[in-house]
Design a protein around this motif. Structure first.
Motif, mmCIF file in Angstrom:
data_model
loop_
_atom_site.group_PDB
_atom_site.id
_atom_site.type_symbol
_atom_site.label_atom_id
_atom_site.label_comp_id
_atom_site.label_asym_id
_atom_site.label_seq_id
_atom_site.Cartn_x
_atom_site.Cartn_y
_atom_site.Cartn_z
ATOM 1 N N VAL A 192 0.649 -1.053 -0.696
ATOM 2 C CA VAL A 192 -0.413 -0.586 0.040
ATOM 3 C C VAL A 192 1.017 1.217 0.073
ATOM 4 C CG1 VAL A 192 0.024 0.310 2.634
ATOM 5 C CG2 VAL A 192 -1.680 1.248 1.244
ATOM 6 N N LEU A 193 0.758 2.355 -0.860
ATOM 7 C CA LEU A 193 1.592 3.201 -1.084
ATOM 8 C C LEU A 193 0.063 4.578 -1.326
ATOM 9 C CD1 LEU A 193 4.144 2.924 -3.305
ATOM 10 C CD2 LEU A 193 4.361 3.152 -1.193
ATOM 11 N N PRO A 194 0.842 5.874 -0.727
ATOM 12 C CA PRO A 194 -0.046 6.641 -1.301
ATOM 13 C C PRO A 194 0.125 7.420 -2.531
ATOM 14 C CG PRO A 194 1.536 7.824 0.800
ATOM 15 C CD PRO A 194 2.525 5.690 -0.358
ATOM 16 N N GLY A 195 -0.949 7.897 -3.771
ATOM 17 C CA GLY A 195 -1.496 8.084 -4.730
ATOM 18 C C GLY A 195 -1.479 9.176 -4.820
ATOM 19 N N ARG A 196 -0.901 9.293 -6.326
ATOM 20 C CA ARG A 196 -0.482 10.225 -7.224
ATOM 21 C C ARG A 196 -1.161 10.933 -6.744
ATOM 22 N NH1 ARG A 196 -1.130 5.922 -11.112
ATOM 23 N NH2 ARG A 196 0.902 5.312 -11.496
ATOM 24 N N PRO A 197 0.304 12.720 -6.462
ATOM 25 C CA PRO A 197 1.032 13.180 -6.670
ATOM 26 C C PRO A 197 1.971 13.093 -5.437
ATOM 27 C CG PRO A 197 0.200 15.246 -6.549
ATOM 28 C CD PRO A 197 -1.051 13.587 -6.492
ATOM 29 N N ASN A 198 2.062 12.052 -4.867
ATOM 30 C CA ASN A 198 2.800 12.044 -4.160
ATOM 31 C C ASN A 198 4.693 11.745 -4.176
ATOM 32 O OD1 ASN A 198 3.653 9.438 -1.238
ATOM 33 N ND2 ASN A 198 2.277 11.047 -0.647
ATOM 34 N N VAL A 199 5.696 12.173 -3.361
ATOM 35 C CA VAL A 199 6.195 11.981 -4.050
ATOM 36 C C VAL A 199 6.911 10.494 -3.988
ATOM 37 C CG1 VAL A 199 8.916 12.320 -3.509
ATOM 38 C CG2 VAL A 199 6.946 14.348 -3.136
ATOM 39 N N ALA A 200 6.838 10.099 -2.525
ATOM 40 C CA ALA A 200 7.086 8.736 -2.567
ATOM 41 C C ALA A 200 7.075 7.442 -3.006
ATOM 42 C CB ALA A 200 5.945 8.190 -0.951
ATOM 43 N N ARG A 201 5.145 7.505 -4.021
ATOM 44 C CA ARG A 201 4.549 7.300 -5.056
ATOM 45 C C ARG A 201 5.581 6.883 -5.831
ATOM 46 N NH1 ARG A 201 -0.673 4.681 -5.761
ATOM 47 N NH2 ARG A 201 -0.393 3.634 -7.882
ATOM 48 N N ALA A 202 6.261 8.279 -6.458
ATOM 49 C CA ALA A 202 6.473 8.435 -7.829
ATOM 50 C C ALA A 202 8.304 8.166 -7.461
ATOM 51 C CB ALA A 202 6.515 10.468 -7.943
ATOM 52 N N ILE A 204 9.085 5.340 -5.660
ATOM 53 C CA ILE A 204 8.735 3.983 -6.151
ATOM 54 C C ILE A 204 8.828 3.463 -6.956
ATOM 55 C CG2 ILE A 204 7.874 1.980 -5.572
ATOM 56 C CD1 ILE A 204 9.530 3.245 -3.283
ATOM 57 N N GLU A 205 7.727 4.791 -8.305
ATOM 58 C CA GLU A 205 7.650 4.311 -9.935
ATOM 59 C C GLU A 205 8.853 3.927 -10.505
ATOM 60 O OE1 GLU A 205 4.412 6.413 -10.453
ATOM 61 O OE2 GLU A 205 3.262 5.216 -9.790
ATOM 62 N N GLN A 206 9.269 5.153 -9.905
ATOM 63 C CA GLN A 206 10.376 5.476 -11.197
ATOM 64 C C GLN A 206 11.863 4.032 -10.967
ATOM 65 O OE1 GLN A 206 12.014 9.591 -10.183
ATOM 66 N NE2 GLN A 206 10.000 10.159 -10.607
ATOM 67 N N LEU A 207 12.522 4.023 -9.682
ATOM 68 C CA LEU A 207 12.845 3.065 -9.731
ATOM 69 C C LEU A 207 12.837 1.657 -9.957
ATOM 70 C CD1 LEU A 207 14.400 3.161 -5.514
ATOM 71 C CD2 LEU A 207 15.327 3.837 -7.611
ATOM 72 N N ALA A 208 11.009 1.486 -9.975
ATOM 73 C CA ALA A 208 10.463 0.097 -10.298
ATOM 74 C C ALA A 208 10.637 0.461 -12.104
ATOM 75 C CB ALA A 208 8.876 -0.290 -10.117
ATOM 76 N N ALA A 209 11.007 1.444 -12.213
ATOM 77 C CA ALA A 209 10.595 1.610 -13.512
ATOM 78 C C ALA A 209 11.708 1.576 -14.437
ATOM 79 C CB ALA A 209 10.061 3.026 -14.054
ATOM 80 N N ARG A 210 13.137 2.162 -13.089
ATOM 81 C CA ARG A 210 14.563 1.992 -14.160
ATOM 82 C C ARG A 210 15.047 0.072 -14.154
ATOM 83 N NH1 ARG A 210 17.115 5.375 -9.799
ATOM 84 N NH2 ARG A 210 15.711 7.160 -11.205
ATOM 85 N N THR A 262 18.292 1.057 -2.824
ATOM 86 C CA THR A 262 17.803 1.385 -1.425
ATOM 87 C C THR A 262 17.361 3.268 -2.158
ATOM 88 O OG1 THR A 262 19.038 1.073 0.314
ATOM 89 C CG2 THR A 262 18.046 2.466 0.688
ATOM 90 N N PRO A 263 15.850 3.164 -1.622
ATOM 91 C CA PRO A 263 14.877 4.134 -1.950
ATOM 92 C C PRO A 263 15.453 5.438 -0.653
ATOM 93 C CG PRO A 263 13.256 2.837 -1.327
ATOM 94 C CD PRO A 263 14.895 2.002 -1.395
ATOM 95 N N SER A 264 15.501 6.528 -1.641
ATOM 96 C CA SER A 264 15.702 7.708 -0.642
ATOM 97 C C SER A 264 15.463 8.548 -0.823
ATOM 98 C CB SER A 264 17.579 7.581 0.363
ATOM 99 O OG SER A 264 17.965 7.811 -1.623
ATOM 100 N N TRP A 265 15.002 9.778 -0.031
ATOM 101 C CA TRP A 265 15.220 11.315 -0.629
ATOM 102 C C TRP A 265 15.716 12.216 -0.157
ATOM 103 C CZ3 TRP A 265 9.009 10.532 -0.265
ATOM 104 C CH2 TRP A 265 8.369 10.246 1.732
#
Length: 316
Positions: A192-202, A204-210, A262-265
């Motif tokens: 479960v994740l917050p929906g867009r435009p949440n920064v964490a969601r973006a 995770i999606e970018q890391l997954a696509a990469r 490791t996802p980070s911000w």
């Protein structure tokens, strides 16, 4: 035409008659009438229609009323702004905090402001990260704590620290005793994740696509609801450690590091340059930055500070 005449005209329009307006303004009614007569003669239009019950604003009078209200408000704002610059920080400051940080920092922030800035009226706004960006760009926040802040107009910012996101599972989950979990294995269980435009969601999606990883997640923009889904429904959540300190302390959740990658911000304290209270906003931003640094240095907030601490004002 002068500000006094505009003030008189607005008060008469609001009061609906000369006698009531004269009482509010503490001016003799004949003098008030003369001021409005002079204003009408200067403009060459009738602003008010007199009748037995009082006065009614004409169409031209309504146009002047609308403009006069804006002018008088701007004058009041200018006075307040100048006064604030020449005194200790005071007035209202609206601070936007992301949902994942609000529970952990809000109480300490209020205590700190009460001790250091007793004349500042702090107003805290909690929202998911993507929405905070929109609010501060629109000038509806004076100060905000933002994740992966992108440069845009009308704001100044100071990068505070880098924070890793972790995998949260309920205490008796099969992953709870793992030292780490590879990113690609996270999505083998429901997430479960917050929906867009949440920064964490973006993120995770970018890391997954990469890394060519397919993800299937449930959207939820409520942190308490995400906590319940993890604790009682077997979902996994990806959040910073700071988001669920209470649940971890109660033994309801376990935070497991995510690796490869490791996802980070990055967290930044941001000040709006559209604020009407520059002095108060900058003082609050500095105090909040120092509080965050203290929490990181004492281990309450798991993150890596970026550079040394400074007492210089944030850029304006």
């Amino acid at each position: 035409m002068d500000l006094r005449q505009l003030k008189y005209f607005v008060q008469i329009s609001d009061s609906g008659n000369f006698s009531r307006a004269a009482e509010v303004l503490r001016i003799a009614q004949p003098s008030l009438s003369q001021q409005i007569k002079s204003l009408e003669e200067e403009l060459g239009v009738q602003l008010l229609v007199r009748h037995a019950r009082g006065v009614t604003v004409t169409e031209q009078g309504q146009q002047l009323y609308d403009r006069a209200c804006r002018i008088l408000q701007e004058v009041d704002d200018a006075k307040d702004s100048i006064r604030l610059q020449s005194s200790d920080p005071s007035g209202r400051v609206t601070v936007g905090l992301p949902t994942s940080a609000c529970r952990g920092i809000s109480v300490e922030l209020i205590r700190t402001m009460g001790r250091l800035l007793p004349n500042v009226n702090l107003h805290i706004v909690e929202a998911m990260t993507g929405y905070l960006d929109e609010l501060i760009q629109a000038g509806r926040l004076d100060v905000a704590l933002l994740y992966n802040h992108k440069a845009f107009e009308h704001v100044a910012w100071t990068e505070m620290m880098t924070e890793e996101l972790m995998l949260f599972v309920r205490s008796h989950h099969s992953l709870a005793k793992r030292k780490s979990v590879p990113f690609q294995n996270v999505f083998k269980s429901p997430v479960v994740l917050p929906g867009r435009p949440n920064v964490a969601r973006a993120l995770i999606e970018q890391l997954a696509a990469r890394h060519d990883i397919a993800i299937n997640v449930k959207d939820c923009d409520s942190l308490p609801a995400i906590a319940k889904m993890v604790c009682h429904s077997g979902f996994l959540a990806i959040m910073p450690h700071f988001a669920f300190l209470d649940e971890i302390a109660r033994g309801e959740m376990v935070a497991v590091p995510i690796v490869d990658p490791t996802p980070s911000w990055t967290l930044s304290v941001v000040v709006s340059q559209r604020t009407m209270n520059t002095r108060g906003s900058e003082a609050v931003a500095r105090a909040m930055a120092d509080l965050i640094a203290d929490m990181v240095e004492h281990g309450t907030w798991r993150a890596r500070l970026r550079g040394g601490r400074t007492n210089k004002p944030l850029p304006a």
